[in-house]
Design a protein around this motif. Structure first.
Motif, mmCIF file in Angstrom:
data_model
loop_
_atom_site.group_PDB
_atom_site.id
_atom_site.type_symbol
_atom_site.label_atom_id
_atom_site.label_comp_id
_atom_site.label_asym_id
_atom_site.label_seq_id
_atom_site.Cartn_x
_atom_site.Cartn_y
_atom_site.Cartn_z
ATOM 1 N N PRO A 157 0.817 -1.214 0.000
ATOM 2 C CA PRO A 157 0.000 0.000 0.000
ATOM 3 C C PRO A 157 0.854 1.269 0.000
ATOM 4 C CG PRO A 157 0.065 -0.954 2.197
ATOM 5 C CD PRO A 157 0.761 -1.932 1.287
ATOM 6 N N LEU A 158 0.266 2.338 -0.515
ATOM 7 C CA LEU A 158 0.908 3.642 -0.534
ATOM 8 C C LEU A 158 0.396 4.498 0.613
ATOM 9 C CD1 LEU A 158 0.700 4.476 -4.360
ATOM 10 C CD2 LEU A 158 2.422 3.117 -3.133
ATOM 11 N N ARG A 159 1.122 5.554 0.924
ATOM 12 C CA ARG A 159 0.629 6.481 1.919
ATOM 13 C C ARG A 159 -0.509 7.304 1.320
ATOM 14 N NH1 ARG A 159 6.014 10.404 2.225
ATOM 15 N NH2 ARG A 159 5.157 12.112 0.924
ATOM 16 N N ALA A 160 -1.195 8.070 2.146
ATOM 17 C CA ALA A 160 -2.445 8.712 1.731
ATOM 18 C C ALA A 160 -2.287 9.621 0.523
ATOM 19 C CB ALA A 160 -3.050 9.488 2.896
ATOM 20 N N SER A 164 4.502 7.835 -2.011
ATOM 21 C CA SER A 164 5.465 6.795 -1.687
ATOM 22 C C SER A 164 4.733 5.627 -1.050
ATOM 23 C CB SER A 164 6.528 7.341 -0.728
ATOM 24 O OG SER A 164 7.517 6.376 -0.444
ATOM 25 N N PHE A 165 5.470 4.560 -0.798
ATOM 26 C CA PHE A 165 4.927 3.464 -0.015
ATOM 27 C C PHE A 165 4.616 3.929 1.408
ATOM 28 C CE2 PHE A 165 7.681 1.089 -3.052
ATOM 29 C CZ PHE A 165 6.725 0.230 -3.578
ATOM 30 N N ASP A 166 3.724 3.228 2.065
ATOM 31 C CA ASP A 166 3.640 3.288 3.514
ATOM 32 C C ASP A 166 4.870 2.527 4.004
ATOM 33 O OD1 ASP A 166 3.215 2.445 6.201
ATOM 34 O OD2 ASP A 166 1.065 2.775 5.985
ATOM 35 N N MET A 167 5.907 3.255 4.403
ATOM 36 C CA MET A 167 7.210 2.643 4.613
ATOM 37 C C MET A 167 7.217 1.640 5.762
ATOM 38 S SD MET A 167 8.983 3.639 2.119
ATOM 39 C CE MET A 167 10.604 3.037 2.600
ATOM 40 N N LYS A 169 4.693 -0.349 6.579
ATOM 41 C CA LYS A 169 4.092 -1.574 6.048
ATOM 42 C C LYS A 169 5.010 -2.241 5.037
ATOM 43 C CE LYS A 169 -0.693 -0.214 6.911
ATOM 44 N NZ LYS A 169 -2.025 0.108 6.317
ATOM 45 N N ASP A 199 13.051 7.848 1.356
ATOM 46 C CA ASP A 199 12.335 6.582 1.167
ATOM 47 C C ASP A 199 13.049 5.691 0.160
ATOM 48 O OD1 ASP A 199 10.545 7.608 2.943
ATOM 49 O OD2 ASP A 199 8.825 7.630 1.574
ATOM 50 N N ASN A 383 -6.219 -1.296 -3.660
ATOM 51 C CA ASN A 383 -6.037 -0.103 -2.822
ATOM 52 C C ASN A 383 -6.410 1.194 -3.530
ATOM 53 O OD1 ASN A 383 -5.112 -1.573 -0.587
ATOM 54 N ND2 ASN A 383 -3.023 -1.615 -1.384
#
Length: 415
Positions: A157-160, A164-167, A169, A199, A383
């Protein structure tokens, strides 16, 4: 009477005649929506096209002239499977300068577009059962190439804001899934996000610690909107930071880029990948046994694009920034719509979940009721639910009419 030949896919039994590696392949959503929109236009409907990532500018004139001149000069015969030496030299020099890393022509493989640069290294790296982490929402080809290689897709998943990614996770996925490969895309499709340098460096550290490859899709590398008017190729400002630029990372990174977006050459079909030489030789063999080579005259046009004047690119990026600013402001003025500001590419990815409908329902409503073609976020992965993607490559009149219709549609919905 003669029996008609069976049509592949016409009956359920036909599935047994195809391999498992293609059984789950899906079309790109953009092509499916384009087909629906075109069908409506044939019925007389007026459709505003915001679904396709097709650059809204012509190929630069000096690039066209180089291609035409090459045809007239007889460059219409077979070329080297990994690309003409002169083009590979130009690409190596370009990447060395723009990514601040030493790249040799032997580490470059040229292909008909950037997709072979995604697909073939994946085939050369991933064994059946290997896990591959990729962004979700993300470009649909990522999952397709993983499945064709026999790998196990692991969506991250990505951040909102989609940058970038939800680092946190991502780190958990790396630790628990133990991937063979991670796919990066910055600037990103569909979000327009640009990964922060920190990141990217974190992903490289994870790769070193857990011993996996990084496939970095950088097809939108020049479409970054902060300080992007500068044509100084040695200036890192206004450019997405590349994993290959991290000291010591080059031996585990495949960098993919091309000419389609930066130089408006989508129909020319020309891209490249940079990778360790031992991997390049395996990818070259995949080229030999598939497309054979890229048209020689197209490669001459590519050289002209890289080494010639960059004025058209600078002008294009500045104009895209203006279009982005208009579209994002207009979308955020619609009650119930929230749109992060994309820092790159040419897509907006607004959140429309407040209306209580699925992304597919929203996209269908916009197409059939409002006459605006956009893509549901779920075309890019689970997502992407609650979001839609629209491209702002069109001219001002197209974008103004498109957002006017979008506003009218959402204003008419109950919340």
């Amino acid at each position: 009477p003669r029996r008609a030949a069976p049509v592949v896919g016409a009956a359920s039994g036909d599935a047994a005649r195809t391999s498992d590696r293609v059984s789950n392949l899906q079309n790109e959503g953009a092509y499916a929506v384009l087909a629906k929109a075109t069908a409506l236009e044939r019925e007389g409907r007026d459709i505003v096209h915001l679904e396709i990532g097709q650059p809204g500018f012509a190929t630069p004139e000096h690039v066209i002239e180089a291609g035409v001149g090459a045809i007239r000069g007889g460059k219409t015969k077979y070329a080297a499977p990994d690309g003409a030496p002169s083009l590979r030299e130009a690409i190596a020099a370009h990447v060395s300068t723009t990514r601040n890393v030493d790249v040799r022509p032997e580490e470059v493989v040229v292909g008909p577009g950037a997709k072979p640069g995604l697909f073939f290294p994946t085939l050369a790296i991933v064994n059946p059962g290997d896990k591959v982490v990729y962004p979700d929402p993300g470009f649909p080809t990522y999952r397709a190439m993983i499945e064709v290689a026999g790998g196990v897709p692991v969506p991250a998943p990505l951040r909102a804001d989609g940058a970038s990614f939800d680092m946190a996770k991502l780190s958990d996925l790396v630790r628990t899934q133990k991937p063979k490969l991670i796919v990066l895309n910055s600037p990103a499709n569909p979000t327009g996000g640009v990964m922060p340098r920190a990141d990217v460096e974190k992903v490289v550290r994870l790769a070193e610690e857990h011993d996996f490859w990084i496939l970095s899709d950088e097809i939108y590398s020049r479409l970054v909107y902060e300080n992007s008017e500068s044509d100084d190729e040695s200036d890192d400002s206004g450019k997405a930071f590349s994993a290959i630029s991290v000291p010591g990372a080059k031996d585990r990174v495949v960098l993919v880029d091309g000419f389609s977006k930066t130089y408006c050459m989508t129909g020319w079909r020309l891209g490249w990948a940079v990778m360790p030489e031992h991997l390049a030789r395996k990818v070259e063999l995949l080229a030999v046994h598939s497309y054979g080579c890229v048209a020689a005259f197209t490669q001459e046009a590519g050289i002209a694009a890289l080494v010639g004047p960059q004025d058209d690119c600078v002008t294009m990026v500045a104009e895209y920034r203006r279009r982005r600013d208009f579209v994002v402001k207009a979308l955020n003025a619609i009650d119930g719509v929230e749109c992060p500001v994309p820092e790159g590419a040419f897509y907006a990815f607004p959140d429309v979940s407040a209306f209580g409908k699925s992304a597919q329902q929203i996209a269908d409503g916009l197409l059939y009721d409002a006459g605006v073609a956009v893509l549901p976020g779920t075309d890019f992965g689970e997502n992407g639910e609650g979001k839609i993607r629209l491209s702002y490559v069109g001219d001002a009149a197209t974008l103004e009419e498109g957002v006017r219709r979008i506003k009218a549609y959402f204003d008419g919905l109950e919340r």
